[in-house]
Each structure stands twice: as structure tokens, then as C-alpha cells.
Design a protein around this motif. Structure first.
Motif, mmCIF file in Angstrom:
data_model
loop_
_atom_site.group_PDB
_atom_site.id
_atom_site.type_symbol
_atom_site.label_atom_id
_atom_site.label_comp_id
_atom_site.label_asym_id
_atom_site.label_seq_id
_atom_site.Cartn_x
_atom_site.Cartn_y
_atom_site.Cartn_z
ATOM 1 N N ASP A 128 0.830 -1.210 0.000
ATOM 2 C CA ASP A 128 0.000 0.000 0.000
ATOM 3 C C ASP A 128 0.863 1.258 0.000
ATOM 4 N N ALA A 158 2.233 1.651 -3.477
ATOM 5 C CA ALA A 158 1.176 2.110 -4.381
ATOM 6 C C ALA A 158 0.904 3.596 -4.177
ATOM 7 N N ASN A 159 0.946 4.049 -2.929
ATOM 8 C CA ASN A 159 0.737 5.478 -2.649
ATOM 9 C C ASN A 159 1.861 6.318 -3.241
ATOM 10 N N SER A 208 1.253 6.552 -6.921
ATOM 11 C CA SER A 208 0.145 7.483 -7.161
ATOM 12 C C SER A 208 0.635 8.931 -7.170
ATOM 13 N N LYS A 254 -2.098 10.744 -10.018
ATOM 14 C CA LYS A 254 -3.476 10.246 -10.075
ATOM 15 C C LYS A 254 -3.560 8.947 -9.282
ATOM 16 N N ALA A 255 -4.769 8.541 -8.991
ATOM 17 C CA ALA A 255 -4.962 7.290 -8.264
ATOM 18 C C ALA A 255 -4.534 6.107 -9.119
ATOM 19 N N PRO A 278 -4.829 2.072 -10.289
ATOM 20 C CA PRO A 278 -5.985 1.187 -10.452
ATOM 21 C C PRO A 278 -6.286 0.400 -9.179
ATOM 22 N N ASP A 279 -7.545 0.119 -8.939
ATOM 23 C CA ASP A 279 -7.951 -0.611 -7.742
ATOM 24 C C ASP A 279 -7.342 -2.010 -7.686
ATOM 25 N N ASP A 280 -7.065 -2.576 -8.853
ATOM 26 C CA ASP A 280 -6.539 -3.942 -8.891
ATOM 27 C C ASP A 280 -5.021 -3.986 -9.071
ATOM 28 N N ILE A 281 -4.339 -2.907 -8.720
ATOM 29 C CA ILE A 281 -2.893 -2.855 -8.958
ATOM 30 C C ILE A 281 -2.153 -3.934 -8.174
ATOM 31 N N GLU A 282 -2.592 -4.224 -6.958
ATOM 32 C CA GLU A 282 -1.883 -5.263 -6.202
ATOM 33 C C GLU A 282 -2.121 -6.634 -6.819
#
Length: 215
Positions: free
Chosen positions: A52, A55-56, A59, A64-65, A67-71
Motif C-alpha cells: 500500500d 502504491a501510494n 500514485s 493520479k490514483a 488502479p484498484d486492482d494494482i496489487e
């Protein structure tokens, strides 16, 4: 004899040489999103962090954010790469064979990743029922919870255990829990570990000597 009664090994970069592989996959994904980073950047900024946190960071780099499925994407790609390429840390099998006190593994990665990498490198036999994952308890380094859980389950107090880590975040987690921690510096890219670790060493084969075991 060693003053320690139990050893808690980190996994990535301590037991298995996974850091360059996993971080390259993360670099590829980040760059597909427009990050324009290198493996060197990833090893300096992502190593030892929770997914996480990584991912932050990505980002922020891309503005930008992610993707929700990046992990899920990362796990699928990296697991395949691990199966194809991963190797044990040089000398680790000899060290594990020679230890005459209990030991276990405590890692920030999911248990499925830990098991996959230990199986792929022929190390799983050493850690049956002795695998502790941050994902199981939902607490990540530098929070010391995974080490405290491992020590308690193994039947020891933190002061009786030694943690072996290769990242500054992992070293801080061990210290936060009241553990001594030896920093494995083979991939200490920013020379951070000597400033905080109880001791440091650059070759796994000399760990028994540092522990002062009598065989």
C-alpha cells in the motif's frame, strides 16, 4: 554459545534474492502508468515497504490514483517471475543447516508469496509451521507486531530473539519491538543499516560466526 534462543529471519533479501525481481515488476507497472522510474529508484524507495505504501508513492509520482486492482496485477506478474527466476541468498542453506536453536520467518509479504518463494528456492522444509506474515495480522513494519507475534508463538520474549533484516524499515520494526537486529548489508543501497542495526554483515556465511555458535 549464542546469547539468543531464537532467530527470526525476514524473507525477501535475507532468505531469498527476490528484491530485484519484485521491484522490477513494480517498476514496469509504475512506468505503464507514467511514473518513469528505474529499478535503482525502486530499490531505494520501495524496499521494505508495505505494498500500500508503494502504491501510494506511485500514485504521487503519476499524479493520479492507481488502479484498484494494482496489487492483484503485481502479485500475478511477480509470482510468475519468482517461479522462473528466484534464487536463495548465497550461503543461507548452510547457515540454516548449522543452526542449533529454533528459527522462523516473519515477512511483510502475503503468506502465499512467502511459501511460493521458499518452495521455489528449496527452503520451505526449514520453515514448516514457522511462517509469520504481516497480512495475517494486518500490521506492517515498522510496526513490530509481526516480530512480537513470531517470538510469542515460538515461545520466547523479544530480548531472547535475534531478528535478521535487510531493510531500514525492518530494522526499525525490530528495534521498536525490543529485539536485537543484525542488518544484512549485501543490498543496503543507501548504507542505512549500520546507523541503526545492532550489528551488520555483508555475507550470509559469516552469520554463524557472529552468533558465536559452537558446532
Amino acid at each position: 554459545m549464542s546469547k539468543y534462543k531464537c532467530i527470526i529471519f525476514d524473507c525477501d533479501g535475507v532468505l531469498v534474492d527476490s528484491e530485484p525481481i519484485g521491484n522490477q515488476v513494480l517498476v514496469d507497472i509504475a512506468n505503464e502508468l507514467g511514473a518513469n522510474i528505474t529499478l535503482d529508484y525502486a530499490l531505494r524507495n520501495f524496499k521494505g515497504n508495505s505494498f500500500d505504501n508503494c502504491a501510494n508513492q506511485i500514485s504521487k509520482l503519476v499524479g493520479k490514483a492507481v488502479p484498484d486492482d494494482i496489487e492483484a496485477i503485481y502479485r500475478k506478474r511477480s509470482y510468475q517471475k519468482f517461479k522462473e527466476e528466484i534464487q536463495p541468498i548465497q550461503g543461507i542453506k548452510g547457515v540454516l543447516d548449522g543452526l542449533d536453536i529454533p528459527f522462523c520467518v516473519a515477512s511483510s509479504g502475503p503468506e502465499s508469496k512467502i511459501k511460493l518463494n521458499l518452495e521455489a528456492t528449496g527452503l520451505i522444509q526449514y520453515f514448516t509451521d514457522k511462517i509469520f506474515s504481516c497480512y495475517t495480522i494486518g500490521r506492517w513494519k515498522p510496526d513490530p507486531s509481526v516480530f512480537i507475534w513470531a517470538a510469542k508463538t515460538m515461545g520466547y520474549q523479544p530480548k531472547e530473539c535475534l531478528v535478521i533484516e535487510d531493510s531500514i524499515i525492518g530494522v526499525e520494526a525490530a528495534l521498536n519491538g525490543g529485539f536485537d537486529v543484525f542488518g544484512f548489508t549485501a543490498h543496503d543501497y543507501q548504507d542505512e543499516l549500520p546507523k541503526k542495526a545492532t550489528k551488520t554483515f555483508s555475507e550470509m556465511l559469516i552469520l554463524p560466526e557472529l552468533l558465536q555458535f559452537k558446532h
